[in-house]
Design a protein around this motif. Structure first.
Motif, PDB file in Angstrom:
ATOM      1  N   ILE A  77       2.572  61.908 -14.803  1.00 35.75           N
ATOM      2  CA  ILE A  77       1.835  60.764 -15.330  1.00 35.75           C
ATOM      3  C   ILE A  77       0.705  61.233 -16.236  1.00 35.75           C
ATOM      4  N   LYS A  78       0.077  62.319 -15.833  1.00 31.53           N
ATOM      5  CA  LYS A  78      -0.963  62.869 -16.701  1.00 31.53           C
ATOM      6  C   LYS A  78      -0.371  63.353 -18.015  1.00 31.53           C
ATOM      7  N   SER A  79       0.881  63.752 -17.963  1.00 36.94           N
ATOM      8  CA  SER A  79       1.528  64.263 -19.170  1.00 36.94           C
ATOM      9  C   SER A  79       2.183  63.154 -19.977  1.00 36.94           C
ATOM     10  N   GLY A  80       2.000  61.920 -19.562  1.00 36.00           N
ATOM     11  CA  GLY A  80       2.465  60.831 -20.404  1.00 36.00           C
ATOM     12  C   GLY A  80       3.684  60.068 -19.934  1.00 36.00           C
ATOM     13  N   ALA A  81       4.113  60.316 -18.699  1.00 34.15           N
ATOM     14  CA  ALA A  81       5.232  59.523 -18.191  1.00 34.15           C
ATOM     15  C   ALA A  81       4.763  58.080 -18.002  1.00 34.15           C
TER      16      ALA A  81
END
Lengths: 119, 874
Positions: free
Chosen positions: A92-96
């Motif tokens: 999620i931090k990576s943009g999921a």
């Protein structure tokens, strides 16, 4: 209807997901690891990518980062098993955009996919 | 309850894939577990692979609704995950348990086919596995889910905190964030510290034991990523959850950690420690308290909470959150159903609402329940420092309601039309210390993906698994083979008829059509024959794969240490042979472990390693498959054998006295002979070797034994391979095609005639500084070959030489032409070359022609003896 890239190393899981998605009228393209996913992603430009996390060659997190690097707008949802929370957090931090937990019921997958595609 | 009928959620088509994948994973698991026991946990690829196998199995079994299987695989996976992270050492007990787990999984997998619940109980096993995993979960560097300490664990907690009810005056501090004095703890990490990040992490964990670490510098993330340097200072702000002399307790707990010194422990009230956000406007802007509820059905609320905090970060500057990002990441918010974010943001209430809607409402399963203006200093101390805010790539979906917007504490009724409240959103700069920009650009190379052919992504996967999917009775393959044979005969007849028709019929076009059809049929039936033959072959690995486990269990049972070596797993053999060779090999392995390998103390006394070695090796030797079972144990004493045989009445004392060593050793294959002092439940009752020989001979094979007292024993089983496919180099000699097994070929050369030398009257060439003795195949097979064709090739300016080897001996064969490599099917010899020396078998080629296979060992011996002038046996 949309084109969805399904990435999972287990053929069984792909088959199951693909069935649900095609029933909704989506076109499904598949890949069995992260590296292959990037290849298919480039070629097919899917509107949504469902990424398994634990895979050989290149795992889902790496693939996610690579996909977001080449297409920041890409919609990617992680498909994860219970007990992979830290991975999901990282994703999620990576943009999921979202995540679906395995084992999932059809309803849940449909809801997640529909919402993501509508966004 | 046992015997219950079961149902699983999968179509028959899915079930086939499920079963084949599950079996594959289980096989991988049991093999890798043995490797793990052997190699330890240093091989990270192995650790990943084995974890993945368990993980995939868990996912799939859960998906078909096989609860027991999913539960057990989960327990196995948990242990393997900890092993993977080096949190658990690999022990024999662990491997035992995991192997038991795999055994149980096999039973559970059978349930999928039988649809009847087996009587296997997995509770104890799961418990034992969990107990194994449990000790490492505390204080682990990678925390596992724990219950939230602040009451969020109760999912029934209302969506709306009482304090934020509509119309109530602003409550500066939400109930969920109790005020507690904040302590600043400063720690120096020693210059000499070798793993400063580990020390820093220990400090953070120690502090976390005493309360909530609301912030640290460097952040937990930096610490976990191993970026702490020796000699640096770690500062953390702790909201203590303990009573008494807090400073003293902190000093004591942190001071306990090696290589760190506590330099300051000071109370700090509620001042946000150096949390000044980079964006000054936002920092000086209004502070909004945003409350977001997470749907109770959400399976992973912590992830949603993270999304909420991150999304708020895109709408303004997050000054604090409850739970904090650290708590979420540390797994302390796993049951969290509500998130409160203190957001600094300049602008009107309407803009704030719009910005929040845009960012937060795109997250599934969450609802913004309250937005209230707060006093700036009312925010609890926390910091979003060091976290990455993703770019706002996804458009917000409709359908999430913002319940309240209450600037300055006054609630705005729900249903405020967002449209006119939403001016264009400006991305809020979120450049914070330690933050990286969202998705780090990387340039992944799709090189590996290229290995998969076009379209392989979609279809290749099933192709990968397809060969393992179907099980066919060998009898059915035999029947198929016979039918193919019939077809080939008819094909030949049809070709003959077509030939006649084309000669006698006036209709040339029709004759041509018939001939063409026959040709096509010939091609198809060839392919069919090839496929059927191939389908009967399988690598001996399918037989060998169960042995490592068997050996491990046996060794454990008899209390011996065994190093088990398996070679030649890829050697292919006919299915019918594969199915029958297992039992004889098991007997031989048992014999080696039980009788061959000495007990530890005897081995040590004999100056050997305490670990016995048992080697199982398979290879092709011409048209035989040769399997060695070898140990470095005590060997077999022929004299002892004789005495035993006499005492058992198998032979007379006189016969024993006359008997040579070889004959004596042969006695171990005699019915009723056993050298074991006691009957053991491992090697049986002395019928082992007898049965081995009978079984092997029934397969038209042979078994021999070589032994040296004190050094070890080797049993060699030779079996015919009537239908083996090998790769061969095809060559031409006087119009006849011959096949040379590729394993014997060193290289093929074309040489000028004048490069031929004569060494002691025999032809030879120099190949890389070594003399390679040559032999003309025309001479060897002069009788069999049509003599008339010989001359022209003989005079050719260029010669082809195939360099071949047998062990470390080499020789060159002069041939007329090289045809190429091909897979050939070994067949019993036809009449032509039946008696020929130098021929080991025949091969059926693609066009149906039979090519003799050269017997390279015999030919090399021939070359060597010719060189020595010892006479030629052509």
């Amino acid at each position: 209807m949309a084109k969805v890239l399904l990435v999972d190393d287990a053929a069984f899981m792909r088959m199951r997901c693909a069935k649900v998605l095609t029933k909704l009228g989506h076109t499904v393209v598949e890949a069995e690891n992260g590296l292959q996913a990037l290849d298919v992603f480039d070629k097919e430009q899917p509107e949504l990518t469902l990424l398994d996390i634990t895979m050989p060659e290149m795992d889902g997190i790496e693939a996610l980062k690579a996909i977001k690097a080449r297409a920041p707008q890409a919609k990617v949802a992680m498909v994860s098993a219970m007990g992979q929370q830290s991975m999901v957090l990282e994703a999620i931090k990576s943009g999921a955009a979202d995540f679906v937990l395995k084992p999932f019921d059809e309803e849940r997958l449909v809801a997640a996919v529909s919402k993501l595609l509508a966004a | 309850m046992t015997g219950q009928p079961l149902t699983f959620d999968a179509t028959p088509e899915e079930m086939v894939i499920f079963l084949s994948e599950a079996e594959e994973q289980m096989e991988l698991l049991s093999q890798d577990l043995l490797r793990l026991e052997h190699e330890g946990d240093a091989n990270s690829e192995l650790l990943q692979e084995i974890f993945r196998a368990a993980h995939t199995l868990k996912g799939s079994s859960g998906a078909i609704g096989h609860q027991r299987m999913a539960r057990l695989t989960h327990a196995i996976e948990t242990v393997l995950d900890q092993v993977r992270h080096h949190l658990l050492p690999v022990t024999t007990q662990m491997i035992d348990l995991l192997l038991q787990g795999v055994d149980a999984l096999r039973v559970l997998l059978d349930e999928v086919t039988t649809l009847v619940e087996s009587d296997i109980a997995i509770d104890d096993l799961c418990q034992a596995l969990n107990a194994l995993a449990a000790p490492a979960t505390e204080g682990a560097a990678n925390p596992v889910p724990a219950t939230s300490p602040e009451g969020f664990a109760n999912p029934s907690r209302g969506v709306q905190p009482p304090a934020a009810a509509p119309g109530t005056p602003p409550v500066p501090v939400p109930v969920a964030v109790p005020q507690a004095p904040l302590w600043r703890v400063e720690v120096q990490i020693a210059e000499s510290c070798l793993l400063p990040s580990v020390r820093a992490l220990q400090v953070l964990l120690a502090a976390a034991n005493m309360g909530e670490v609301v912030k640290s510098d460097p952040t937990g993330e930096v610490v976990e990523s191993g970026k702490v340097t020796a000699g640096s200072t770690l500062t953390l702000w702790l909201k203590p959850g303990i009573s008494g002399d807090i400073a003293e307790q902190i000093r004591a707990a942190v001071g306990n950690i090696l290589e760190v010194t506590v330099s300051a422990v000071t109370p700090e009230g509620d001042i946000a420690p150096s949390a000044a956000p980079a964006d000054a406007d936002d920092a000086s802007g209004e502070l909004w308290r945003v409350t977001v509820a997470i749907n109770e059905r959400c399976p992973l609320p912590a992830a949603r909470a993270l999304q909420v905090v991150l999304a708020c970060g895109a709408a303004g500057t997050v000054r604090a959150s409850e739970p904090t990002l650290e708590a979420i990441e540390a797994g302390q918010a796993n049951a969290c159903r509500e998130v409160t974010v203190w957001l600094a943001r300049s602008g009107s209430a309407a803009e704030t609402l719009a910005a929040l809607r845009a960012e937060v409402e795109r997250i599934p399963e969450v609802t913004v329940t309250d937005v209230t203006a707060d006093a700036v200093d009312a925010a609890p101390v926390s910091s979003p420092e060091g976290f990455v805010f993703p770019s706002r790539e996804v458009q917000p979906p409709a359908g999430v309601t913002v319940a309240h917007l209450a600037p300055a504490g006054q609630s705005i009724p729900a249903g405020v039309p967002g449209a006119h409240l939403a001016p264009a959103l400006q991305p809020v700069p979120t450049t914070m210390p330690g933050a990286q920009s969202a998705p780090a650009p990387s340039t992944p190379t799709p090189a590996k993906a290229a290995e998969h052919p076009e379209g392989g992504a979609a279809n290749g996967a099933s192709a990968t698994h397809a060969p393992r999917m179907v099980r066919i009775d060998v009898e059915r393959l035999d029947a198929l083979m016979n039918l193919v044979g019939e077809l080939v005969i008819d094909r030949t007849r049809l070709a003959r008829i077509a030939n006649k028709v084309s000669q006698h019929s006036g209709d040339a076009a029709m004759a041509e059509e018939l001939t063409e059809t026959c040709r096509h049929l010939a091609r198809i039936s060839d392919d069919l024959q090839d496929e059927v033959m191939r389908s009967r072959m399988l690598p001996i690995e399918s037989v060998f794969s169960k042995f490592p486990r068997l050996v491990r269990d046996l060794a454990q049972k008899v209390g011996k240490k065994i190093d088990f070596i398996v070679e030649g797993k890829d050697t292919e053999l006919d299915r019918s042979v594969a199915e029958q060779i297992g039992d004889p090999i098991i007997h031989l392995l048992r014999n080696s472990i039980d009788h061959g390998i000495e007990p530890e103390e005897k081995r040590l006394a004999a100056g050997k390693s305490e670990t016995g070695q048992v080697r199982l090796a398979a290879r092709h030797e011409e048209n035989q498959i040769v399997i060695d079972v070898e140990d470095d144990g005590r060997g077999i004493d022929a004299e002892v054998i004789k005495q035993k045989a006499v005492s058992k009445g198998i032979i007379s004392a006189e016969a024993a006295a006359r008997m040579g060593e070889r004959e004596a050793l042969d006695l171990i294959f005699a019915p009723g002979f056993s050298t074991a002092e006691q009957i053991s439940d491992i090697s049986g009752r002395g019928v082992g070797m007898d049965i081995v020989r009978t079984n092997v001979e029934r397969l038209n094979g042979s078994i021999t034994v070589e032994t040296e007292v004190g050094q070890g024993t080797r049993f060699t089983v030779r079996l015919p391979l009537t239908l083996a496919i090998i790769r061969a180099l095809l060559i031409d000699v006087a119009g006849q095609t011959f096949a040379i097994p590729l394993t014997s070929v060193v290289e093929a050369l074309r040489i000028e005639r004048d490069k031929l030398r004569s060494v002691n009257g025999h032809e030879a060439i120099e190949l890389r500084g070594e003399v390679l003795p040559l032999m003309r195949l025309r001479d060897i097979f002069a009788e069999e070959l049509a003599a008339g064709q010989q001359e022209n090739a003989e005079r050719a300016q260029r010669q082809f030489v195939v360099a071949v080897r047998w062990g470390d001996r080499r020789g060159g064969l002069i041939v007329d032409a090289l045809i190429g490599e091909q897979e050939i099917v070994i067949k019993p010899l036809g009449n032509l070359f039946r008696a020929a020396h130098g021929i080991s078998g025949g091969a059926v080629l693609g066009d149906g022609q039979v090519a003799p296979i050269l017997d390279i060992p015999a030919l090399i011996k021939h070359i060597i003896s010719a060189e020595r002038g010892v006479g030629v046996a052509a």
